[in-house]
Design a protein around this motif. Structure first.
Motif, mmCIF file in Angstrom:
data_model
loop_
_atom_site.group_PDB
_atom_site.id
_atom_site.type_symbol
_atom_site.label_atom_id
_atom_site.label_comp_id
_atom_site.label_asym_id
_atom_site.label_seq_id
_atom_site.Cartn_x
_atom_site.Cartn_y
_atom_site.Cartn_z
ATOM 1 N N ALA A 88 -0.193 -0.660 -3.511
ATOM 2 C CA ALA A 88 -0.160 -1.739 -2.915
ATOM 3 C C ALA A 88 1.247 -2.511 -3.522
ATOM 4 N N TYR A 89 1.945 -3.117 -2.564
ATOM 5 C CA TYR A 89 3.271 -4.001 -2.698
ATOM 6 C C TYR A 89 3.383 -5.505 -2.586
ATOM 7 N N VAL A 90 3.224 -6.149 -3.779
ATOM 8 C CA VAL A 90 3.189 -7.655 -3.428
ATOM 9 C C VAL A 90 4.221 -8.362 -4.332
ATOM 10 N N PRO A 91 5.446 -8.255 -3.932
ATOM 11 C CA PRO A 91 6.565 -8.438 -4.947
ATOM 12 C C PRO A 91 7.050 -10.089 -4.966
ATOM 13 N N ASP A 92 6.407 -10.920 -4.020
ATOM 14 C CA ASP A 92 6.626 -12.072 -3.911
ATOM 15 C C ASP A 92 5.632 -12.992 -3.543
ATOM 16 N N CYS A 93 4.869 -13.580 -4.643
ATOM 17 C CA CYS A 93 3.880 -14.656 -4.396
ATOM 18 C C CYS A 93 3.615 -15.484 -5.588
ATOM 19 N N CYS A 94 2.647 -16.424 -5.225
ATOM 20 C CA CYS A 94 2.263 -17.408 -6.467
ATOM 21 C C CYS A 94 0.852 -17.270 -6.645
ATOM 22 N N GLU A 95 -0.082 -16.819 -5.573
ATOM 23 C CA GLU A 95 -1.359 -16.625 -5.555
ATOM 24 C C GLU A 95 -1.740 -15.553 -4.753
ATOM 25 N N LEU A 96 -3.005 -14.925 -5.155
ATOM 26 C CA LEU A 96 -3.434 -13.541 -4.297
ATOM 27 C C LEU A 96 -4.971 -14.286 -3.997
ATOM 28 N N PRO A 97 -4.982 -14.492 -2.781
ATOM 29 C CA PRO A 97 -6.530 -14.834 -2.296
ATOM 30 C C PRO A 97 -7.710 -13.948 -2.462
ATOM 31 N N ASP A 98 -8.856 -14.449 -2.520
ATOM 32 C CA ASP A 98 -10.023 -13.667 -3.040
ATOM 33 C C ASP A 98 -10.123 -12.189 -1.873
ATOM 34 N N GLY A 99 -10.165 -12.508 -0.556
ATOM 35 C CA GLY A 99 -9.904 -11.560 0.382
ATOM 36 C C GLY A 99 -9.065 -10.350 0.013
ATOM 37 N N VAL A 100 -7.755 -10.707 -0.354
ATOM 38 C CA VAL A 100 -6.528 -9.860 -0.588
ATOM 39 C C VAL A 100 -6.877 -8.908 -2.059
ATOM 40 N N LEU A 101 -7.665 -9.770 -3.048
ATOM 41 C CA LEU A 101 -7.988 -9.180 -4.285
ATOM 42 C C LEU A 101 -9.088 -8.043 -3.861
ATOM 43 N N ARG A 102 -9.930 -8.309 -2.971
ATOM 44 C CA ARG A 102 -11.068 -7.438 -2.800
ATOM 45 C C ARG A 102 -10.407 -6.204 -2.483
ATOM 46 N N LYS A 103 -9.461 -6.179 -1.378
ATOM 47 C CA LYS A 103 -8.776 -5.172 -0.780
ATOM 48 C C LYS A 103 -7.860 -4.295 -1.688
ATOM 49 N N LEU A 104 -7.421 -4.977 -2.752
ATOM 50 C CA LEU A 104 -6.740 -4.259 -3.629
ATOM 51 C C LEU A 104 -7.420 -3.607 -4.913
ATOM 52 N N LYS A 105 -8.481 -3.849 -4.859
ATOM 53 C CA LYS A 105 -9.393 -3.197 -6.064
ATOM 54 C C LYS A 105 -9.243 -1.830 -6.414
ATOM 55 N N GLY A 106 -8.808 -1.232 -7.271
ATOM 56 C CA GLY A 106 -8.814 0.132 -7.701
ATOM 57 C C GLY A 106 -7.628 0.930 -6.873
ATOM 58 N N VAL A 107 -6.610 0.261 -6.573
ATOM 59 C CA VAL A 107 -5.539 1.062 -5.765
ATOM 60 C C VAL A 107 -4.785 1.871 -7.031
ATOM 61 N N ASP A 108 -4.235 2.948 -6.274
ATOM 62 C CA ASP A 108 -3.600 3.993 -7.266
ATOM 63 C C ASP A 108 -2.377 3.244 -8.045
ATOM 64 N N VAL A 109 -1.703 2.614 -7.081
ATOM 65 C CA VAL A 109 -0.380 1.968 -7.727
ATOM 66 C C VAL A 109 -0.472 0.604 -7.518
ATOM 67 N N MET A 110 -0.090 -0.412 -8.330
ATOM 68 C CA MET A 110 -0.189 -1.977 -7.796
ATOM 69 C C MET A 110 1.413 -2.425 -8.235
ATOM 70 N N VAL A 111 2.206 -2.840 -7.368
ATOM 71 C CA VAL A 111 3.363 -3.589 -7.645
ATOM 72 C C VAL A 111 3.399 -5.102 -7.178
ATOM 73 N N LEU A 112 3.394 -5.673 -8.282
ATOM 74 C CA LEU A 112 3.070 -7.109 -8.288
ATOM 75 C C LEU A 112 4.226 -8.137 -8.756
ATOM 76 N N ASP A 113 4.525 -9.014 -8.516
ATOM 77 C CA ASP A 113 5.525 -10.175 -8.679
ATOM 78 C C ASP A 113 5.292 -10.663 -10.115
ATOM 79 N N CYS A 114 6.186 -10.695 -10.790
ATOM 80 C CA CYS A 114 5.906 -11.330 -12.255
ATOM 81 C C CYS A 114 7.477 -11.861 -12.802
ATOM 82 N N LEU A 115 7.620 -13.139 -12.196
ATOM 83 C CA LEU A 115 8.662 -13.852 -12.561
ATOM 84 C C LEU A 115 9.391 -14.076 -14.153
ATOM 85 N N ARG A 116 8.367 -14.373 -14.851
ATOM 86 C CA ARG A 116 8.894 -14.736 -16.188
ATOM 87 C C ARG A 116 7.536 -15.069 -16.854
ATOM 88 N N GLU A 117 7.776 -15.808 -18.183
ATOM 89 C CA GLU A 117 6.693 -15.981 -19.152
ATOM 90 C C GLU A 117 6.024 -17.627 -18.752
#
Length: 174
Positions: A88-117
């Protein structure tokens, strides 16, 4: 900057798959982007925008768009499935909707946005990214879209396993 890719053989046009709203915004903001080389020698980015509203295939990979919140035009992340692997590749977001989270569960590799502290209105911060990664429980997780106020080494110390900061040239083998 797509210049390097466009000039590999003098005519390479990049395909860009995005939500229709994002494609419209890109065309409005960057009207000089084209799909043809400029004959006068003046460089123009060559990108073939492809609006995406449902799953599609590239070679053996099935690619499913994942609508995510980004505080503006709709943005997509993508679930890529091939040969029994899920990335899964989600590089540009501020929120993951519940339906998207369900689809992502247990992926082999997750790439996710993380701008800063600290919090940001259109991007995830470390706390939220780690929360999402824990909920997704990928075999491996990578953060991307990081700001320059924290070094790569600092990110490595701050992130729990199996999350690591991504970097230019990273190769991921599933």
């Amino acid at each position: 900057d797509v210049r390097r890719f466009n000039t590999l053989n003098g005519k390479t046009v990049l395909r860009c798959y995005a939500a229709p709203e994002t494609v419209d915004a890109m065309r409005r903001m960057f009207p000089y982007i084209t799909t043809k080389a400029n004959k006068q020698g003046l460089y123009r980015p060559m990108i073939d925008f492809r609006p995406v509203t449902r799953a599609f295939r590239i070679g053996c990979a099935k690619i499913t768009p994942l609508p995510v919140e980004h505080g503006g035009p709709r943005t997509n992340g993508y679930l890529i499935e091939a040969e029994g692997r899920r990335v899964a590749y989600v590089p540009d977001c501020c929120e993951l909707p519940d339906g998207v989270l369900r689809k992502l569960k247990g992926v082999d590799v997750m790439v996710l946005d993380c701008l800063r502290e600290r919090k940001h209105p259109t991007h995830l911060n470390r706390e939220r990214t780690v929360e999402y990664m824990k909920a997704i429980a990928p075999r491996r997780g990578y953060i991307t879209h990081m700001c320059h106020d924290i070094t790569h080494a600092q990110w490595q110390r701050l992130l729990p396993r199996p999350i690591s900061p991504a970097y230019d040239g990273l190769r991921v083998v599933c």
